[in-house]
Design an enzyme around this catalytic site. Structure first.
Site, short mmCIF file in Angstrom:
data_model
loop_
_atom_site.label_atom_id
_atom_site.label_comp_id
_atom_site.label_asym_id
_atom_site.label_seq_id
_atom_site.Cartn_x
_atom_site.Cartn_y
_atom_site.Cartn_z
N TYR A 55 1.01 -0.96 0.54
CA TYR A 55 0.00 -0.09 -0.10
C TYR A 55 0.77 1.06 0.10
CZ TYR A 55 -4.53 -2.88 -0.15
OH TYR A 55 -4.99 -3.26 -0.15
N ARG A 58 1.46 2.11 -3.99
CA ARG A 58 -0.33 2.26 -4.63
C ARG A 58 0.52 3.36 -4.19
NH1 ARG A 58 0.94 -1.80 -5.30
NH2 ARG A 58 0.72 -0.84 -7.05
N GLN A 88 -15.55 2.80 -6.36
CA GLN A 88 -14.68 2.06 -5.15
C GLN A 88 -13.20 2.32 -5.03
OE1 GLN A 88 -16.39 -1.81 -7.30
NE2 GLN A 88 -16.86 -0.45 -8.68
N ASN A 89 -12.75 3.85 -5.76
CA ASN A 89 -11.43 3.56 -5.58
C ASN A 89 -11.00 4.54 -4.44
OD1 ASN A 89 -11.59 3.09 -8.37
ND2 ASN A 89 -11.40 5.19 -9.18
N ASP A 91 -8.11 6.48 -4.36
CA ASP A 91 -7.61 7.01 -4.64
C ASP A 91 -7.85 8.86 -4.27
OD1 ASP A 91 -8.67 8.39 -6.73
OD2 ASP A 91 -8.32 6.78 -8.10
N HIS A 106 -14.76 1.57 -0.88
CA HIS A 106 -13.35 0.63 -0.04
C HIS A 106 -12.22 0.85 0.72
CE1 HIS A 106 -14.75 -2.39 -3.36
NE2 HIS A 106 -15.66 -2.19 -2.60
N GLY A 172 -16.10 3.04 -16.02
CA GLY A 172 -14.62 2.19 -15.29
C GLY A 172 -14.35 0.98 -14.63
N THR A 173 -15.72 0.12 -14.32
CA THR A 173 -15.62 -1.01 -13.09
C THR A 173 -16.44 -2.47 -14.22
OG1 THR A 173 -16.42 -1.45 -11.46
CG2 THR A 173 -18.00 -0.55 -12.64
N SER A 174 -14.87 -3.30 -13.33
CA SER A 174 -15.60 -4.37 -14.35
C SER A 174 -16.99 -5.01 -13.87
CB SER A 174 -14.83 -5.57 -13.65
OG SER A 174 -14.50 -5.63 -12.49
N1 APR Z 1 -11.78 4.45 -19.30
C1 APR Z 1 -13.52 3.24 -18.31
N2 APR Z 1 -12.73 2.31 -18.43
C2 APR Z 1 -11.35 1.88 -18.15
C3 APR Z 1 -10.22 2.02 -18.37
C4 APR Z 1 -10.33 4.04 -19.02
N3 APR Z 1 -9.84 4.63 -19.55
N4 APR Z 1 -9.80 1.62 -18.32
C5 APR Z 1 -9.89 0.03 -18.28
N5 APR Z 1 -11.14 0.48 -18.00
C6 APR Z 1 -12.26 -0.23 -17.23
C7 APR Z 1 -11.90 -1.87 -17.56
O1 APR Z 1 -12.45 -1.88 -19.39
C8 APR Z 1 -12.83 -2.65 -16.72
O2 APR Z 1 -13.85 -2.68 -16.67
O3 APR Z 1 -11.99 0.11 -15.49
C9 APR Z 1 -12.48 -0.83 -15.31
C10 APR Z 1 -11.38 -2.34 -13.93
O4 APR Z 1 -12.79 -3.04 -13.48
P1 APR Z 1 -10.94 -3.14 -12.46
O5 APR Z 1 -10.01 -3.95 -12.79
O6 APR Z 1 -12.08 -5.19 -12.22
O7 APR Z 1 -11.20 -2.29 -11.04
P2 APR Z 1 -12.38 -2.13 -10.23
O8 APR Z 1 -13.83 -2.58 -10.94
O9 APR Z 1 -12.89 -1.00 -10.25
O10 APR Z 1 -12.40 -3.04 -9.10
C11 APR Z 1 -13.17 -2.90 -8.29
O11 APR Z 1 -11.71 -4.79 -7.06
O12 APR Z 1 -10.18 -5.56 -6.26
C12 APR Z 1 -10.63 -4.45 -6.04
O13 APR Z 1 -10.41 -3.01 -4.11
C13 APR Z 1 -10.86 -3.03 -5.21
O14 APR Z 1 -12.18 -2.00 -5.91
C14 APR Z 1 -11.49 -2.26 -6.56
C15 APR Z 1 -12.48 -3.88 -6.97
#
Ligand code: APR
Length: 229
Positions: A55, A58, A88-89, A91, A106, A172-174
């Site tokens: 961390y 990070r 969820q970020n 930062d 988070h 921007g989240t999976s």
């Molecule tokens: N603009 C928008 N989205 C983007 C970009 C971009 N430039 N680059 C990548 N992405 C997308 C990817 O396509 C993906 O769907 O951001 C997403 C990132 O997904 P993850 O890496 O799974 O991140 P997140 O969903 O925030 O993760 C959730 O998981 O590990 C934990 O606690 C951590 O808060 C985090 C949680």
């Protein structure tokens, strides 16, 4: 006249263009590290120095990064709407861009917290927490982060907010990590929803959704412009 409420739910993708790695993209953080080695209560128990070092790195990266056009565009929305960011970020790029209401599901990388009293948090001076740094109750300081296997204390507040959304924007989240990913279930059926993510796959289970397969730096300012007209 009361302003319409926009809830923006963000993930690692919104900070990608600021140079902060996402977790599950190719080249993402969870390819380089094992979650169970650095982001669980068990990891903290087994090897606190390793967890602190992960961390600390990070935190250094976040402190060197700057908010990007997507973070800045969301601030513009406040001219016309009551905007709440639920992120969820860990930062602080939304805050540094100027967003006023930001909830961190988070945790926050810039803060440390007591390992015996979760309400005891501190702003970190500099970029490191080191072994031997203690809270007022004498316990080792840990990062103020919600680890895998821990509960998300603000989930109920986030759900209550999402239930009041007039417009709901996901960036921007999976949508892989629960309970956070379930936030969308609290949003009323007929509320217009937008998803901005270059890898967005079909989200048929989300009602009334418009998907923009764009990077946040392009997709967010475009949507904000449209909503401000
Ligand atoms: N603009 C928008 N989205 C983007 C970009 C971009 N430039 N680059 C990548 N992405 C997308 C990817 O396509 C993906 O769907 O951001 C997403 C990132 O997904 P993850 O890496 O799974 O991140 P997140 O969903 O925030 O993760 C959730 O998981 O590990 C934990 O606690 C951590 O808060 C985090 C949680």
């Amino acid at each position: 006249m009361t302003k319409k409420k926009i809830i923006v739910f963000t993930g690692a993708g919104i900070s990608a263009e600021s140079g902060i790695k996402t977790f599950r993209d190719s080249g993402g953080l969870w390819e380089e590290y094992k979650v169970e080695d650095v982001a669980t209560p068990e990891a903290w128990e087994n090897d606190p120095a390793m967890v602190l070092s992960f961390y600390n790195k990070r935190r250094k990266q976040v402190m060197e990064a700057q908010p990007n056009t997507a973070h800045h565009a969301l601030v513009e929305l406040e001219k016309k709407f009551d905007v709440h960011i639920i992120t969820q970020n860990i930062d602080d790029l939304h805050e540094r861009a100027g967003s006023k209401k930001v909830m961190h599901l988070h945790g926050e990388i810039i803060k440390s917290r007591s390992s015996v009293d979760p309400d005891l948090t501190y702003m970190i001076k500099g970029w490191e927490i080191n072994i031997g740094e203690k809270c007022v109750k004498g316990s080792q300081l840990r990062p103020h982060i919600v680890w895998f296997g821990e509960s998300v204390p603000q989930m109920e507040d986030a759900g209550n907010l999402a239930a009041k959304a007039d417009i709901f924007i996901i960036v921007g989240t999976s949508l892989n990590v629960y309970p956070a990913a379930g936030l969308v279930d609290f949003v009323p059926h007929n509320t217009p929803k937008y998803l901005i993510d270059p890898q967005a796959v079909s989200k048929d289970y989300i009602s009334n959704i418009t998907v923009k397969k764009e990077k946040a730096g392009i997709g967010v300012p475009e949507l904000v412009k449209k909503l401000l007209i």
